[in-house]
Design a protein around this motif. Structure first.
Motif, PDB file in Angstrom:
ATOM      1  N   ALA A  42       8.281  -1.681  -2.008  1.00 52.49           N
ATOM      2  CA  ALA A  42       7.395  -3.215  -2.102  1.00 52.49           C
ATOM      3  C   ALA A  42       7.677  -3.618  -3.515  1.00 52.49           C
ATOM      4  CB  ALA A  42       5.960  -2.969  -1.828  1.00 52.49           C
ATOM      5  N   ILE A  45      10.866  -5.065  -3.616  1.00 54.00           N
ATOM      6  CA  ILE A  45      10.936  -6.625  -2.794  1.00 54.00           C
ATOM      7  C   ILE A  45      10.170  -7.688  -4.089  1.00 54.00           C
ATOM      8  CG2 ILE A  45      10.026  -7.829  -1.044  1.00 54.00           C
ATOM      9  CD1 ILE A  45      10.414  -5.323   0.603  1.00 54.00           C
ATOM     10  N   HIS A  48      12.521  -8.693  -6.637  1.00 53.05           N
ATOM     11  CA  HIS A  48      14.103  -9.370  -6.367  1.00 53.05           C
ATOM     12  C   HIS A  48      13.970 -10.190  -5.481  1.00 53.05           C
ATOM     13  CE1 HIS A  48      15.946  -6.170  -8.793  1.00 53.05           C
ATOM     14  NE2 HIS A  48      15.481  -5.020  -8.331  1.00 53.05           N
ATOM     15  N   ALA A  49      12.951 -10.359  -4.581  1.00 51.73           N
ATOM     16  CA  ALA A  49      12.882 -11.367  -3.357  1.00 51.73           C
ATOM     17  C   ALA A  49      11.551 -12.209  -3.446  1.00 51.73           C
ATOM     18  CB  ALA A  49      13.202 -10.681  -2.371  1.00 51.73           C
ATOM     19  N   GLY A  50      10.481 -11.833  -4.050  1.00 48.75           N
ATOM     20  CA  GLY A  50       9.267 -12.371  -4.057  1.00 48.75           C
ATOM     21  C   GLY A  50       8.183 -11.675  -3.348  1.00 48.75           C
ATOM     22  N   TRP A  51       6.998 -11.807  -3.572  1.00 51.15           N
ATOM     23  CA  TRP A  51       5.874 -10.987  -3.143  1.00 51.15           C
ATOM     24  C   TRP A  51       5.588 -11.550  -1.517  1.00 51.15           C
ATOM     25  CZ3 TRP A  51       1.946 -13.798  -0.943  1.00 51.15           C
ATOM     26  CH2 TRP A  51       1.574 -15.410  -1.371  1.00 51.15           C
ATOM     27  N   ARG A  52       5.996 -12.479  -1.059  1.00 48.41           N
ATOM     28  CA  ARG A  52       5.777 -13.068   0.346  1.00 48.41           C
ATOM     29  C   ARG A  52       6.618 -12.158   1.261  1.00 48.41           C
ATOM     30  NH1 ARG A  52       5.582 -17.626  -2.788  1.00 48.41           N
ATOM     31  NH2 ARG A  52       3.738 -19.281  -2.449  1.00 48.41           N
ATOM     32  N   TRP A  53       7.750 -11.633   0.670  1.00 46.38           N
ATOM     33  CA  TRP A  53       8.354 -11.074   1.871  1.00 46.38           C
ATOM     34  C   TRP A  53       7.839  -9.787   2.111  1.00 46.38           C
ATOM     35  CZ3 TRP A  53      12.361 -12.861   4.558  1.00 46.38           C
ATOM     36  CH2 TRP A  53      12.805 -14.042   4.133  1.00 46.38           C
ATOM     37  N   VAL A  54       6.902  -9.087   1.250  1.00 50.21           N
ATOM     38  CA  VAL A  54       6.250  -7.662   1.447  1.00 50.21           C
ATOM     39  C   VAL A  54       5.551  -8.040   2.639  1.00 50.21           C
ATOM     40  CG1 VAL A  54       4.848  -6.155   0.517  1.00 50.21           C
ATOM     41  CG2 VAL A  54       6.294  -7.164  -0.946  1.00 50.21           C
ATOM     42  N   PHE A  56       5.752 -10.222   4.989  1.00 46.37           N
ATOM     43  CA  PHE A  56       6.665 -10.340   6.227  1.00 46.37           C
ATOM     44  C   PHE A  56       7.175  -9.068   6.754  1.00 46.37           C
ATOM     45  CE2 PHE A  56       7.923 -14.797   4.399  1.00 46.37           C
ATOM     46  CZ  PHE A  56       6.847 -15.441   4.802  1.00 46.37           C
ATOM     47  N   GLY A  57       7.529  -8.279   5.981  1.00 45.56           N
ATOM     48  CA  GLY A  57       7.945  -6.978   6.170  1.00 45.56           C
ATOM     49  C   GLY A  57       6.984  -5.964   6.890  1.00 45.56           C
TER      50      GLY A  57
END
Length: 343
Positions: A42, A45, A48-54, A56-57
Motif C-alpha cells: 500500500a 501504491i 507512485h500512484a496515489g492513495w485513492r488506488w489503495v 480501489f484495490g
C-alpha cells in the motif's frame, strides 16, 4: 399447531472446546502474510500512484475472496437451529444511528465556531445514547464475566487503532520517511501479532484466561508508550518499531483468548450473537475513538504538531491502561467451567 421441536444436534463444523485456543491462534496467524505484504504494498501504491488506488484495490480484492468462500459455505448446508427470539430490525437502525453520530463528530472536528460545537455535541449525545443498545447489558460498566470480555475487545482494538493511525503521518511528515518505508515499519507489528498468537495458542492451558488478558494489555501499554516517544525528534525510529512490535504481541495474546472465553460463557444458541458482539464492540470503540482523536488532532495541528500527535497518542495510552483494569474484571468465579483448564 404443534410446536417445532428444539434441535439438539451439534453442527458438524463446530470446533471442539479443546481445540479452540489453537484454532483462534491459527486464525490470527493467517493475518501474517497479508499484514506484512499489505502495508508495504500500500505504501508503494501511495508513493507512485496515489492513495485513492489503495481503496480501489481493496474493493477489487473482495471479489476473489468471495469467490473462494461462498462455494464452500453453500456446501456446508444449513446449521442446526434453536428456538430463540427472532432479531428485530431495531438493531440495524441503532447501528445506523451510531455510524451517523461518528460522522457528525468527525465532520464537526473539521469545522469552526458554533457549527463545530453543535455537530460534536450532537454526535456525542447520539453515540452515548445509541451504542449501549447494540451490546449486551453491562458492557460499558465492564461487569465481571461476558460483558467485560466484550468491552475489552473494544478497548484493546481502539487503543491499537488510535496508536497506529498517526504513525504513518508522523513518520512521513516529521521524520521524512517515504510511504514505502513506513509500510515496512507498520508490517513489523504483524510479526509481533503472529508471535503473540503462536505463543498463546500453544501454551493456553498454562495460565487462566484473565492472566493472559492482563499480560496482553500490559504489553500493549508498553507498546503505546514506546510509540508515543517517537513524537520527540531525538527518539530513534527503532523505538517506534519496538513499540509497534509490542502492540502486535499484546493484541496477538489477547485476540485468541477473547472468543474462546466468549464461547465458553455462552449457551449454544447465544454463541453467534455473542461472538458477533465482539466484532461490534471493536467496531464501535474504534469508530468513536478515531472520531474524537481526529477532532483533537485537527484542533491542535495548527498550533503545534507535537501536541497534535500527543492528542492522538495520549487517549490511546489511557485506553490501554483502562484495558488492564477491564482485563482484571474478566476473572471468573472459582470453579467456573469456562476456563482454559477445561479446554
Amino acid at each position: 399447531m404443534p410446536s417445532r421441536p428444539e434441535c439438539t444436534e451439534v453442527p458438524t463444523w463446530e470446533i471442539p472446546a479443546a481445540l479452540r485456543p489453537r484454532v483462534f491462534a491459527l486464525l490470527a496467524g493467517a493475518w501474517l502474510v497479508p499484514s506484512i505484504v499489505g502495508p508495504a504494498f500500500a505504501g508503494s501504491i501511495v508513493q507512485h500512484a496515489g492513495w485513492r488506488w489503495v481503496f480501489f484495490g481493496v474493493a477489487l480484492l473482495a471479489v476473489p475472496a468471495a469467490a473462494l468462500v461462498l462455494p464452500r459455505v453453500r456446501r456446508r448446508g444449513e446449521p442446526a437451529r434453536h428456538d430463540r427470539p427472532v432479531p428485530t430490525w431495531s438493531r440495524l437502525w441503532w447501528a445506523i444511528g451510531v455510524a451517523a453520530a461518528a460522522v457528525l463528530v468527525q465532520y464537526g472536528g473539521q469545522r469552526e465556531g458554533l457549527v463545530a460545537v453543535l455537530l460534536i455535541v450532537t454526535g456525542t449525545v447520539c453515540l452515548v445514547g445509541f451504542t449501549p443498545r447494540l451490546l449486551p447489558p453491562g458492557t460499558f460498566a465492564a461487569r465481571p464475566g461476558l460483558p467485560s470480555v466484550i468491552a475489552l475487545r473494544g478497548v484493546a482494538g481502539a487503543a491499537m487503532a488510535a496508536t497506529e493511525i498517526f504513525v504513518p503521518l508522523l513518520l512521513v511528515r516529521e521524520r521524512g520517511l517515504t510511504p514505502s518505508v513506513v509500510g515496512l515499519i507498520l508490517a513489523t507489528g504483524a510479526i509481533g501479532w503472529f508471535t503473540g498468537s503462536w505463543v498463546q495458542g500453544r501454551t493456553a492451558d498454562r495460565w487462566p484466561p484473565t492472566r493472559w488478558l492482563v499480560t496482553g494489555m500490559t504489553i500493549m501499554v508498553l507498546g503505546v508508550a514506546a510509540t508515543t516517544t517517537t513524537v520527540a525528534s531525538a527518539t530513534p525510529i527503532a523505538v517506534c518499531v519496538t513499540g509497534l512490535v509490542l502492540l502486535g504481541v499484546g493484541m496477538g495474546v489477547i485476540y485468541p483468548v477473547l472468543p474462546v472465553v466468549t464461547l465458553s460463557l455462552s449457551a449454544p444458541h447465544e454463541q453467534g450473537t455473542n461472538t458477533s458482539a465482539l466484532q461490534l464492540s471493536e467496531s464501535l470503540f474504534v469508530t468513536a475513538t478515531l472520531a474524537f482523536t481526529g477532532v483533537l488532532f485537527a484542533a491542535w495541528l495548527s498550533r503545534s504538531a507535537g501536541t497534535a500527535y500527543l492528542a492522538g497518542f495520549v487517549p490511546a495510552q489511557a485506553l490501554a491502561l483502562l484495558g488492564v483494569l477491564v482485563a482484571r474484571r474478566t476473572r471468573l468465579p472459582a470453579g467456573d467451567p469456562a476456563t482454559f483448564s477445561a479446554h
